[in-house]
Design a protein around this motif. Structure first.
Motif, PDB file in Angstrom:
ATOM      1  N   HIS A 130       0.525  -0.900  -0.259  1.00 44.68           N
ATOM      2  CA  HIS A 130      -0.132  -0.064  -0.182  1.00 44.68           C
ATOM      3  C   HIS A 130       1.052   1.421   0.308  1.00 44.68           C
ATOM      4  O   HIS A 130       0.246   2.174  -0.897  1.00 44.68           O
ATOM      5  N   LEU A 131       2.270   1.026   1.038  1.00 48.18           N
ATOM      6  CA  LEU A 131       2.994   2.266   0.622  1.00 48.18           C
ATOM      7  C   LEU A 131       3.349   2.321  -0.288  1.00 48.18           C
ATOM      8  O   LEU A 131       3.454   3.931  -0.967  1.00 48.18           O
ATOM      9  N   ASP A 132       3.995   1.756  -1.842  1.00 50.46           N
ATOM     10  CA  ASP A 132       4.133   1.680  -2.593  1.00 50.46           C
ATOM     11  C   ASP A 132       2.948   2.734  -3.906  1.00 50.46           C
ATOM     12  O   ASP A 132       3.724   2.930  -4.822  1.00 50.46           O
ATOM     13  N   ASN A 133       2.353   2.521  -3.048  1.00 55.62           N
ATOM     14  CA  ASN A 133       0.468   3.372  -3.998  1.00 55.62           C
ATOM     15  C   ASN A 133       0.351   4.509  -3.462  1.00 55.62           C
ATOM     16  O   ASN A 133      -0.605   5.246  -3.723  1.00 55.62           O
ATOM     17  N   CYS A 134       0.540   4.776  -2.258  1.00 55.32           N
ATOM     18  CA  CYS A 134      -0.420   5.515  -1.211  1.00 55.32           C
ATOM     19  C   CYS A 134      -0.312   6.970  -2.081  1.00 55.32           C
ATOM     20  O   CYS A 134       1.029   7.492  -2.258  1.00 55.32           O
TER      21      CYS A 134
END
Length: 260
Positions: free
Chosen positions: A71-75
């Protein structure tokens, strides 16, 4: 015993003795040999926990802990640094920043269509020939900067001099819109100035005609002498009156009388 195997203290002791004497680990429930890593089991269990976005800034994401890294890669709330201006900005606004707000983005002038950095747009507008400006005389008109001289040549609020100032009129500063009224008011004076100027020009013209006639005569004489060898020798003599005499003209070595 496999490193990291987690059991209670009693079971741990029993399994430890079994591994020493039997050389293997067996499950105390089913007595089957095991090759399990309970630490991994605990890890997997933890990864199934429901968590929120670690960043939390305007992000409503909920999911399993194991999905948090992805998720952090796309947050959209994750902070990134612009590769051009190095400003830190959240991912959700990055594309808009690159297109609309980055001071080092390439833009095209909407007036002259030249390209440049957005950072220097205001500086460019100060010199752009096609940038619209207002009349400095406050007449209300707008036009490209390159048309300023053209506009001032007809602007009714531009300060001008009466065309007759070169002939003596003293109206050296007036608005163009007042010129017609000035001409009507000083019609007789301007006429007299024009007549005076005409007389002066006629005198100059007569003088020029005389000079032109003399030059034509000299040209005629020079044309007649064309091809004849001639030279002028200056022979200076000092007679009793101490005046210089000369020059003496020779044509084909024949002496002519002195020109003086």
């Amino acid at each position: 015993m496999e490193e990291g195997f987690v059991v209670c203290q009693i079971c741990s002791g029993i399994m430890r003795e079994a591994s020493v004497w039997e050389g293997e680990i067996t499950c105390l429930v089913c007595s089957e040999s095991q090759d399990l890593n309970p630490v991994r089991i605990v890890h997997n269990a933890v990864n199934q926990l429901e968590v929120k976005c670690p960043i939390l800034r305007d992000c409503t994401w909920n999911g399993k802990l194991s999905e948090a890294e992805n998720h952090l890669d796309n947050c959209n709330s994750f902070k990134l640094q612009c590769v051009d201006c190095e400003v830190t900005i959240i991912r959700g606004e990055y594309d808009n920043h690159k297109v609309n707000t980055c001071i080092l983005r390439e833009i095209k002038c909407e007036y002259c269509f030249k390209q440049g950095k957005a950072k220097y747009q205001e500086i460019h507008n100060e010199v752009c020939n096609e940038y619209p400006i207002s009349c400095p005389n406050n007449c209300g008109e707008k036009f490209p900067r390159s048309k300023l001289s053209q506009h001032k040549s007809k602007c009714k609020y531009e300060k001008i001099s009466c065309p007759y100032t070169q002939y003596g009129c003293e109206a050296k500063s007036m608005l163009r819109r007042d010129l017609l009224a000035h001409k009507k008011e000083f019609y007789i004076e301007h006429t007299d100035m024009s007549l005076t100027r005409i007389k002066i020009l006629e005198g100059e013209n007569s003088h020029l005609k005389k000079e032109l006639s003399e030059m034509a005569m000299e040209g005629k004489i020079m044309k007649q002498l064309d091809g004849v060898e001639w030279e002028i020798k200056y022979v200076y003599k000092l007679p009793n009156n101490d005046k210089l005499v000369g020059p003496i003209v020779y044509i084909n070595n024949y002496k002519l009388d002195s020109l003086y």
